[in-house]
Motif scaffolding. Sequence first.
Motif, short mmCIF file in Angstrom:
data_model
loop_
_atom_site.label_atom_id
_atom_site.label_comp_id
_atom_site.label_asym_id
_atom_site.label_seq_id
_atom_site.Cartn_x
_atom_site.Cartn_y
_atom_site.Cartn_z
N UNK A 34 6.53 12.10 2.35
CA UNK A 34 6.66 11.35 1.17
C UNK A 34 5.02 11.48 0.39
N UNK A 35 4.20 11.07 1.17
CA UNK A 35 2.90 11.23 0.55
C UNK A 35 2.36 12.73 0.21
N UNK A 36 2.98 13.58 1.17
CA UNK A 36 2.40 14.98 0.90
C UNK A 36 3.24 15.56 -0.58
N UNK A 37 4.37 15.11 -0.81
CA UNK A 37 5.23 15.59 -2.04
C UNK A 37 4.34 14.48 -3.34
N UNK A 43 -0.93 16.34 -8.08
CA UNK A 43 -2.47 17.30 -7.63
C UNK A 43 -3.49 16.76 -7.33
N UNK A 44 -3.48 15.62 -6.43
CA UNK A 44 -4.32 14.75 -5.79
C UNK A 44 -4.47 15.22 -4.49
N UNK A 45 -5.84 15.85 -4.22
CA UNK A 45 -5.87 16.53 -2.93
C UNK A 45 -6.92 15.64 -1.86
N UNK A 46 -6.55 14.40 -1.79
CA UNK A 46 -7.23 13.67 -0.81
C UNK A 46 -6.92 13.60 0.41
#
Length: 90
Positions: A34-37, A43-46
């Motif tokens: 879910x967090x990856x989706x 477009x947050x790449x943290x």
Amino acid sequence: MNEGMVLDIVRETVWTAVESAAPLLIVSLVIGLIISIFQTVTSIQEQTLTFVPKFLAIMLILVLCGGWIMNNVVELFTALLENIPQYIKG
């Protein structure tokens, strides 16, 4: 103790480990997905963004399923201890 008894002990031990770890691993997998989706969509790449939600979810699952997990492990341990005379004879 013959090979069949050893294989039964190993099979039962591995199955108990898999069964006990499954709720934690499944929740961690679902939260991570879910967090990856969410990261892909926004477009947050943290890379550390998944840590806190996974940690909180795993703690919640431990609170909810901890007794059940402990019962599984204790049942296995008790069965192993009760069968020690059979293991020695066999």
